[in-house]
Enzyme design. Sequence first.
Site, PDB file in Angstrom:
ATOM      1  N   GLY A  44       0.766  -1.237   0.000  1.00 27.59           N
ATOM      2  CA  GLY A  44       0.000   0.000   0.000  1.00 27.59           C
ATOM      3  C   GLY A  44       0.800   1.292   0.000  1.00 27.59           C
ATOM      4  O   GLY A  44       0.355   2.300  -0.527  1.00 27.59           O
ATOM      5  N   ASP A 103      -5.632   1.925  10.399  1.00 33.11           N
ATOM      6  CA  ASP A 103      -7.033   1.572  10.608  1.00 33.11           C
ATOM      7  C   ASP A 103      -7.171   1.078  12.057  1.00 33.11           C
ATOM      8  O   ASP A 103      -7.184   1.893  12.976  1.00 33.11           O
ATOM      9  CB  ASP A 103      -7.371   0.511   9.545  1.00 33.11           C
ATOM     10  CG  ASP A 103      -8.835   0.181   9.450  1.00 33.11           C
ATOM     11  OD1 ASP A 103      -9.621   1.072   9.126  1.00 33.11           O
ATOM     12  OD2 ASP A 103      -9.186  -0.981   9.688  1.00 33.11           O
ATOM     13  N   VAL A 153     -11.249   3.355   1.629  1.00 30.18           N
ATOM     14  CA  VAL A 153     -10.598   4.244   0.666  1.00 30.18           C
ATOM     15  C   VAL A 153      -9.682   3.483  -0.289  1.00 30.18           C
ATOM     16  O   VAL A 153      -9.166   2.409   0.057  1.00 30.18           O
ATOM     17  CB  VAL A 153      -9.826   5.397   1.354  1.00 30.18           C
ATOM     18  CG1 VAL A 153     -10.725   6.178   2.277  1.00 30.18           C
ATOM     19  CG2 VAL A 153      -8.616   4.876   2.099  1.00 30.18           C
ATOM     20  N   ASP A 159      -5.511  -0.237  -2.247  1.00 29.55           N
ATOM     21  CA  ASP A 159      -6.335  -1.099  -3.096  1.00 29.55           C
ATOM     22  C   ASP A 159      -7.581  -1.629  -2.401  1.00 29.55           C
ATOM     23  O   ASP A 159      -7.703  -1.616  -1.178  1.00 29.55           O
ATOM     24  CB  ASP A 159      -5.526  -2.311  -3.542  1.00 29.55           C
ATOM     25  CG  ASP A 159      -5.329  -3.306  -2.391  1.00 29.55           C
ATOM     26  OD1 ASP A 159      -4.874  -2.861  -1.312  1.00 29.55           O
ATOM     27  OD2 ASP A 159      -5.658  -4.486  -2.551  1.00 29.55           O
TER      28      ASP A 159
END
Length: 175
Positions: A44, A103, A153, A159
């Site tokens: 990411g 997160d 998102v 992704d």
Amino acid sequence: MNDKPTICTLFTEEEILERVDQLGAEIGEDYAGKNPLLVGVLKGAWVFLADLTRAVTIPHEADFIQVSSYGSETQTSGVVKLVMEPLTSLAGRDVILVEDIVDSGYTLKKLVERFKAQKPTSVEICALLDKPERREVKVDIKYTGFPVPNKFVVGYGIDWDERFRHLPYIGYLEF
Ligand code: IMP
Ligand code: MG
């Protein structure tokens, strides 16, 4: 699940690059005279790190670590699997972990613990996005690009089941 979600823009390419430039300048000031090691969390953070490295105004090095915690669902599994270690020794280094989005916090908590065991001089976190509403474990983020709402998102390296990483902007999925 709907296979063709709509993407609602959160941050344009210009807004992202402006913020990344600011983060790079901050890092350059904070680490002046040092040679920090930026460790990007794959996959990411790959696009973010590519821009950040050009925005950090002082000499530094970069490496990567790869973990996987998500499958094809939009919920964290809580299990952080280490796929690849950095090649660079972290001992005695000023390490900056570069992450796409925080997160639950489990990924970074685990990585910081793992890194500290290798006796670096310091370990800090630079996260492009922070989803504070979702936090389950405490992590100290020194540099944050943008806070984001509790939405899934994508874009700018981030992704959904390997889709949408290539988008130059960041948006959330509306199913
Ligand atoms: P955490 O361990 O729950 O903090 O999860 C962190 C990782 O989950 C991030 O590095 C992302 O790869 C992934 N992730 C968390 N939220 C999102 C999202 O909204 N979209 C895509 N990936 C996400
Ligand atoms: Mg990640």
